[in-house]
Motif scaffolding. Structure first.
Motif, PDB file in Angstrom:
ATOM      1  N   ALA A 197      12.069   4.071 -10.161  1.00  0.00           N
ATOM      2  CA  ALA A 197      10.925   4.599  -9.317  1.00  0.00           C
ATOM      3  C   ALA A 197       9.823   3.962 -10.043  1.00  0.00           C
ATOM      4  N   ALA A 198       8.714   3.656  -8.851  1.00  0.00           N
ATOM      5  CA  ALA A 198       7.437   3.113  -9.474  1.00  0.00           C
ATOM      6  C   ALA A 198       6.576   4.197  -8.487  1.00  0.00           C
ATOM      7  N   ASP A 199       5.661   4.993  -8.985  1.00  0.00           N
ATOM      8  CA  ASP A 199       4.708   5.978  -8.521  1.00  0.00           C
ATOM      9  C   ASP A 199       3.202   6.043  -8.974  1.00  0.00           C
ATOM     10  N   LYS A 200       2.203   5.983  -7.927  1.00  0.00           N
ATOM     11  CA  LYS A 200       1.022   6.072  -8.360  1.00  0.00           C
ATOM     12  C   LYS A 200       0.707   7.182  -9.353  1.00  0.00           C
ATOM     13  N   VAL A 201       0.966   8.281  -9.382  1.00  0.00           N
ATOM     14  CA  VAL A 201       0.768   9.390 -10.236  1.00  0.00           C
ATOM     15  C   VAL A 201       1.983  10.225 -10.305  1.00  0.00           C
ATOM     16  N   VAL A 202       2.214  10.595 -11.490  1.00  0.00           N
ATOM     17  CA  VAL A 202       3.301  11.314 -11.840  1.00  0.00           C
ATOM     18  C   VAL A 202       3.014  12.595 -12.653  1.00  0.00           C
TER      19      VAL A 202
ATOM     20  N   ASN B 175       0.925  -1.154   0.019  1.00  0.00           N
ATOM     21  CA  ASN B 175      -0.114   0.041  -0.214  1.00  0.00           C
ATOM     22  C   ASN B 175       0.808   1.121  -0.062  1.00  0.00           C
ATOM     23  N   TYR B 176       1.825   1.482  -0.937  1.00  0.00           N
ATOM     24  CA  TYR B 176       2.659   2.400  -1.076  1.00  0.00           C
ATOM     25  C   TYR B 176       2.232   3.482  -2.113  1.00  0.00           C
ATOM     26  N   THR B 177       2.701   4.614  -1.931  1.00  0.00           N
ATOM     27  CA  THR B 177       2.350   5.587  -3.406  1.00  0.00           C
ATOM     28  C   THR B 177       3.702   5.714  -3.919  1.00  0.00           C
ATOM     29  N   CYS B 178       5.063   5.496  -3.600  1.00  0.00           N
ATOM     30  CA  CYS B 178       6.019   5.625  -4.268  1.00  0.00           C
ATOM     31  C   CYS B 178       7.022   4.697  -3.679  1.00  0.00           C
ATOM     32  N   VAL B 179       7.890   4.108  -4.735  1.00  0.00           N
ATOM     33  CA  VAL B 179       8.762   3.148  -4.346  1.00  0.00           C
ATOM     34  C   VAL B 179      10.171   3.278  -5.391  1.00  0.00           C
ATOM     35  N   LEU B 180      11.326   3.417  -4.574  1.00  0.00           N
ATOM     36  CA  LEU B 180      12.657   3.486  -5.339  1.00  0.00           C
ATOM     37  C   LEU B 180      13.390   2.386  -5.022  1.00  0.00           C
ATOM     38  N   CYS B 181      13.867   1.910  -6.191  1.00  0.00           N
ATOM     39  CA  CYS B 181      14.871   0.584  -6.036  1.00  0.00           C
ATOM     40  C   CYS B 181      15.987   0.642  -6.750  1.00  0.00           C
ATOM     41  N   CYS B 182      17.298   0.053  -6.239  1.00  0.00           N
ATOM     42  CA  CYS B 182      18.542  -0.099  -7.020  1.00  0.00           C
ATOM     43  C   CYS B 182      19.118  -1.167  -6.104  1.00  0.00           C
TER      44      CYS B 182
ATOM     45  N   SER C 168       4.468   6.026   1.945  1.00  0.00           N
ATOM     46  CA  SER C 168       3.051   5.988   1.754  1.00  0.00           C
ATOM     47  C   SER C 168       2.245   7.453   1.798  1.00  0.00           C
ATOM     48  N   LYS C 169       3.142   8.324   1.761  1.00  0.00           N
ATOM     49  CA  LYS C 169       2.818   9.878   1.752  1.00  0.00           C
ATOM     50  C   LYS C 169       2.166  10.128   0.341  1.00  0.00           C
ATOM     51  N   ARG C 170       1.358  11.138   0.372  1.00  0.00           N
ATOM     52  CA  ARG C 170       0.795  11.520  -0.983  1.00  0.00           C
ATOM     53  C   ARG C 170       1.721  12.790  -1.588  1.00  0.00           C
ATOM     54  N   GLY C 171       1.341  12.755  -3.036  1.00  0.00           N
ATOM     55  CA  GLY C 171       1.849  14.184  -3.639  1.00  0.00           C
ATOM     56  C   GLY C 171       3.248  13.943  -3.781  1.00  0.00           C
ATOM     57  N   VAL C 172       4.122  15.049  -3.756  1.00  0.00           N
ATOM     58  CA  VAL C 172       5.556  15.032  -3.992  1.00  0.00           C
ATOM     59  C   VAL C 172       6.255  15.163  -2.553  1.00  0.00           C
ATOM     60  N   LYS C 173       5.500  15.043  -1.761  1.00  0.00           N
ATOM     61  CA  LYS C 173       6.145  14.939  -0.169  1.00  0.00           C
ATOM     62  C   LYS C 173       7.107  13.868  -0.318  1.00  0.00           C
ATOM     63  N   PRO C 174       7.014  12.568  -0.663  1.00  0.00           N
ATOM     64  CA  PRO C 174       8.127  11.750  -0.508  1.00  0.00           C
ATOM     65  C   PRO C 174       9.382  12.176  -1.295  1.00  0.00           C
ATOM     66  N   LEU C 175       9.150  12.678  -2.215  1.00  0.00           N
ATOM     67  CA  LEU C 175      10.232  13.117  -3.439  1.00  0.00           C
ATOM     68  C   LEU C 175      11.133  14.158  -2.653  1.00  0.00           C
TER      69      LEU C 175
END
Length: 142
Positions: free
Chosen positions: A53-58, A16-23, A31-38
């Motif tokens: 990155a995988a993000d719900k909405v960009v 249930n994440y809004t944004c995921v970064l992988c390397c 799980s924060k909304r909008g641009v806040k995690p970035l």
């Protein structure tokens, strides 16, 4: 799709994440909304250069932040046309399901304020200033 991007998409879809970064073995989730995690990741001092990155909405604001983070590939189920342009212009690989003219605000009655804040901007650093200014305005309202 590269391994890191595939991994990020799988995590985004399962959890249930809004944004995921992988390397490689490194994974960051929010799980924060909008641009806040970035913004949080940008301010963390962590080197995200080469992450996917995988993000719900960009929207375009998020696209500029991904460029500043040094992200090499982005997946989004929904992405704005301006975000596609920004990511392509900056050499970021893009995968998406649906491209839209603009990202809709949370009320569903207009443009996302973050997307509006970077309209007409092409420089990522100038975009960051505009995003921070808009976030400050929104925090004072809410």
């Amino acid at each position: 799709m590269n391994y890191d991007l595939t991994n990020a998409v799988e995590i985004l879809n399962k959890e249930n994440y809004t944004c995921v970064l992988c390397c490689g073995d490194d994974k960051y989730t929010s799980s924060k909304r909008g641009v806040k995690p970035l913004i949080d990741w940008l301010e963390s001092g962590i080197d995200f250069n080469g992450f996917s990155a995988a993000d719900k909405v960009v929207g375009n604001a998020a696209a500029f932040l991904y460029v500043l983070l040094g992200i090499k590939a982005v997946y989004a189920p929904v992405i704005s046309e301006a975000a596609i342009h920004t990511l392509k212009e900056n050499g970021v690989e893009i995968q998406y399901d649906l491209a839209v003219e603009y990202i809709v605000n949370r009320s569903g009655d207009g443009n996302c304020p973050m997307e509006e804040s970077v309209k007409g901007i092409s420089d990522p650093e100038k975009a960051l200033c505009a995003i921070r200014k808009k976030l400050k305005e929104l925090m004072n309202i809410g």
